[in-house]
Scaffold this motif. Structure first.
Motif, mmCIF file in Angstrom:
data_model
loop_
_atom_site.group_PDB
_atom_site.id
_atom_site.type_symbol
_atom_site.label_atom_id
_atom_site.label_comp_id
_atom_site.label_asym_id
_atom_site.label_seq_id
_atom_site.Cartn_x
_atom_site.Cartn_y
_atom_site.Cartn_z
ATOM 1 N N VAL A 1 7.696 117.522 -17.313
ATOM 2 C CA VAL A 1 7.257 118.167 -18.548
ATOM 3 C C VAL A 1 8.069 117.654 -19.734
ATOM 4 C CG1 VAL A 1 6.963 120.358 -19.762
ATOM 5 C CG2 VAL A 1 6.522 120.232 -17.301
ATOM 6 N N ALA A 2 9.381 117.603 -19.566
ATOM 7 C CA ALA A 2 10.258 117.159 -20.651
ATOM 8 C C ALA A 2 9.946 115.720 -21.056
ATOM 9 C CB ALA A 2 11.714 117.287 -20.235
ATOM 10 N N THR A 3 9.647 114.871 -20.079
ATOM 11 C CA THR A 3 9.344 113.470 -20.383
ATOM 12 C C THR A 3 8.040 113.342 -21.154
ATOM 13 O OG1 THR A 3 10.564 112.688 -18.437
ATOM 14 C CG2 THR A 3 8.907 111.196 -19.371
ATOM 15 N N VAL A 4 7.031 114.085 -20.749
ATOM 16 C CA VAL A 4 5.753 114.061 -21.451
ATOM 17 C C VAL A 4 5.929 114.504 -22.901
ATOM 18 C CG1 VAL A 4 3.505 115.212 -21.619
ATOM 19 C CG2 VAL A 4 4.289 114.322 -19.428
ATOM 20 N N VAL A 5 6.660 115.595 -23.099
ATOM 21 C CA VAL A 5 6.871 116.107 -24.456
ATOM 22 C C VAL A 5 7.696 115.122 -25.280
ATOM 23 C CG1 VAL A 5 7.943 117.941 -25.820
ATOM 24 C CG2 VAL A 5 6.641 118.516 -23.756
ATOM 25 N N ALA A 6 8.775 114.599 -24.700
ATOM 26 C CA ALA A 6 9.645 113.676 -25.431
ATOM 27 C C ALA A 6 8.903 112.417 -25.834
ATOM 28 C CB ALA A 6 10.863 113.325 -24.579
ATOM 29 N N ARG A 7 8.088 111.880 -24.932
ATOM 30 C CA ARG A 7 7.355 110.646 -25.242
ATOM 31 C C ARG A 7 6.403 110.868 -26.420
ATOM 32 N NH1 ARG A 7 5.248 109.734 -20.463
ATOM 33 N NH2 ARG A 7 7.023 108.468 -19.782
ATOM 34 N N ALA A 8 5.713 112.002 -26.434
ATOM 35 C CA ALA A 8 4.780 112.287 -27.519
ATOM 36 C C ALA A 8 5.512 112.530 -28.831
ATOM 37 C CB ALA A 8 3.928 113.511 -27.170
ATOM 38 N N VAL A 9 6.626 113.229 -28.779
ATOM 39 C CA VAL A 9 7.380 113.535 -29.995
ATOM 40 C C VAL A 9 7.945 112.260 -30.613
ATOM 41 C CG1 VAL A 9 9.471 114.640 -30.871
ATOM 42 C CG2 VAL A 9 7.914 115.920 -29.385
ATOM 43 N N VAL A 10 8.525 111.397 -29.798
ATOM 44 C CA VAL A 10 9.097 110.161 -30.320
ATOM 45 C C VAL A 10 8.005 109.283 -30.920
ATOM 46 C CG1 VAL A 10 10.269 108.010 -29.695
ATOM 47 C CG2 VAL A 10 11.119 110.203 -28.838
ATOM 48 N N ALA A 11 6.866 109.188 -30.237
ATOM 49 C CA ALA A 11 5.757 108.389 -30.769
ATOM 50 C C ALA A 11 5.198 108.989 -32.048
ATOM 51 C CB ALA A 11 4.647 108.277 -29.728
ATOM 52 N N GLY A 12 5.304 110.317 -32.201
ATOM 53 C CA GLY A 12 4.798 110.966 -33.396
ATOM 54 C C GLY A 12 5.696 110.792 -34.602
ATOM 55 N N ILE A 13 7.016 110.858 -34.395
ATOM 56 C CA ILE A 13 7.921 110.751 -35.539
ATOM 57 C C ILE A 13 8.371 109.314 -35.785
ATOM 58 C CG2 ILE A 13 8.697 113.132 -35.306
ATOM 59 C CD1 ILE A 13 11.215 112.179 -33.989
ATOM 60 N N THR B 1 13.330 108.215 -26.088
ATOM 61 C CA THR B 1 12.530 109.110 -25.243
ATOM 62 C C THR B 1 13.328 109.588 -24.042
ATOM 63 O OG1 THR B 1 10.425 108.113 -25.915
ATOM 64 C CG2 THR B 1 10.469 109.257 -23.793
ATOM 65 N N VAL B 2 14.033 108.689 -23.387
ATOM 66 C CA VAL B 2 14.849 109.061 -22.220
ATOM 67 C C VAL B 2 15.911 110.078 -22.610
ATOM 68 C CG1 VAL B 2 16.508 108.207 -20.531
ATOM 69 C CG2 VAL B 2 14.433 106.891 -21.003
ATOM 70 N N ALA B 3 16.597 109.814 -23.726
ATOM 71 C CA ALA B 3 17.667 110.710 -24.159
ATOM 72 C C ALA B 3 17.118 112.069 -24.574
ATOM 73 C CB ALA B 3 18.444 110.076 -25.309
ATOM 74 N N LEU B 4 16.011 112.061 -25.309
ATOM 75 C CA LEU B 4 15.430 113.333 -25.742
ATOM 76 C C LEU B 4 14.890 114.117 -24.556
ATOM 77 C CD1 LEU B 4 14.623 115.245 -28.017
ATOM 78 C CD2 LEU B 4 12.504 113.923 -28.282
ATOM 79 N N ALA B 5 14.318 113.428 -23.575
ATOM 80 C CA ALA B 5 13.818 114.114 -22.379
ATOM 81 C C ALA B 5 14.949 114.828 -21.653
ATOM 82 C CB ALA B 5 13.128 113.114 -21.454
ATOM 83 N N ASP B 6 16.114 114.208 -21.561
ATOM 84 C CA ASP B 6 17.265 114.865 -20.927
ATOM 85 C C ASP B 6 17.631 116.141 -21.672
ATOM 86 O OD1 ASP B 6 17.420 112.893 -19.017
ATOM 87 O OD2 ASP B 6 19.027 111.773 -20.023
ATOM 88 N N THR B 7 17.623 116.060 -22.995
ATOM 89 C CA THR B 7 17.952 117.233 -23.809
ATOM 90 C C THR B 7 16.929 118.345 -23.607
ATOM 91 O OG1 THR B 7 19.015 115.862 -25.499
ATOM 92 C CG2 THR B 7 18.297 118.055 -26.174
ATOM 93 N N LEU B 8 15.649 117.985 -23.615
ATOM 94 C CA LEU B 8 14.594 118.978 -23.470
ATOM 95 C C LEU B 8 14.569 119.583 -22.066
ATOM 96 C CD1 LEU B 8 11.624 117.301 -25.399
ATOM 97 C CD2 LEU B 8 13.302 118.955 -26.239
ATOM 98 N N GLU B 9 14.813 118.764 -21.053
ATOM 99 C CA GLU B 9 14.815 119.294 -19.683
ATOM 100 C C GLU B 9 15.892 120.364 -19.512
ATOM 101 O OE1 GLU B 9 15.358 117.968 -15.003
ATOM 102 O OE2 GLU B 9 15.707 116.506 -16.603
#
Length: 294
Positions: free
Chosen positions: A193-205, A255-263
């Protein structure tokens, strides 16, 4: 609908404004007459349907007190001039997305003049003698997420005031990932879940094509985009090879770093990966209007 045209089409844009037509959702007030039932609903509808053009300059103050335009730049001040057009609600959503922060650390400090001009525009549209109005704009990929953006016009209403409220939502420019997140929850748990969200957020901003153009483009888009990446890397504790300007690699690492934070955050906030996935709301910025009598 054409929205914020100058900021989307301009190849040197670094603010990365994105979005689409406003989706009007009057929270809890749709059944009321907007004129006589709830004045906040009338104001929210006005923001969602009336258009405005905001003239502003990009601020380079966040680059440090000693920053100056390079010698080869003929007119650094002129190169910072911008114009944004859209519905007032869309522009408010843009203001929230440009103020995105991770762990309370903003990724950009260049939007001060836009925010001041937009605040004045919004106040003029909502001015009415018999009541006071405040607008709060907020984006989070899910409730309580450590990354998000916000913007406010007007003072907070007094605690003892009789407040009426209504909301509209506008596109954040980030994909709606709820369906993908639910699939990932079943197959990969919180990490998925965190990876999916992080990938979309990074691509959006950091939209790859426009970000690539900005990094390789004219001053001040290049230095401001690099600074935005630098702050994102610092906020997530990752090293980004900004000097190489490879947006694909920069976004992958971020994305990898943000996914870790979100997870880590999701594990403390939600009772299951599925609950985390269902809570995602990456694609919408909420614009809430509050009104009260003086």
């Amino acid at each position: 609908m054409t929205r914020a045209a100058s900021t989307v089409v301009d190849a040197t844009v670094f603010l990365l404004f994105v979005g689409a037509a406003v989706a009007v959702v009057l929270s809890g007030t749709a059944a009321e007459s907007p004129r006589v039932g709830n004045p906040a609903a009338a104001d929210a509808e006005l923001l969602a349907t009336s258009t405005a053009t905001v003239e502003y300059s990009l601020s380079t103050r966040g680059l440090g007190p000693n920053h100056t335009a390079p010698d080869w730049v003929a007119n650094g001040t002129a190169r910072r001039q911008r114009s944004a057009h859209g519905t007032v609600a869309e522009l408010l959503g843009d203001a929230a997305m440009r103020s995105v922060a991770i762990g309370g650390r903003p990724l950009s400090r260049s939007g001060a003049e836009f925010e001041r001009a937009l605040s004045a525009t919004t106040r003029r549209r909502l001015r009415e003698r018999k009541r006071l109005t405040a607008v709060r704009v907020r984006w989070r990929p899910y409730p309580g997420a450590p990354i998000g953006g916000g913007y406010r016009v007007g003072d907070r209403p007094p605690r003892d005031a009789g407040v009426r409220a209504a909301s509209v939502t506008v596109s954040s420019g980030v994909d709606n990932v709820t369906a993908r997140a639910l699939v990932a929850a079943r197959s990969s748990g919180y990490d998925g879940v965190a990876t999916v969200v992080a990938r979309a957020v990074v691509a959006g901003i950091f939209p790859p094509e426009r970000t690539e153009l900005a990094l390789r483009g004219d001053y001040p888009a290049d230095v401001l985009t690099a600074a935005r990446y630098g702050r994102a890397g610092n906020a997530t504790g990752t090293s980004l090879p900004i000097q190489r300007g490879n947006v694909t690699e920069l976004n992958r690492r971020l994305t990898v770093a943000l996914a870790d934070t979100l997870e880590a955050d999701m594990r403390t906030r939600f009772r299951s990966p599925t609950a985390a996935a269902r809570a995602t709301e990456t694609h919408r910025v909420r614009v809430t209007v509050r009104t009260w009598s003086p």
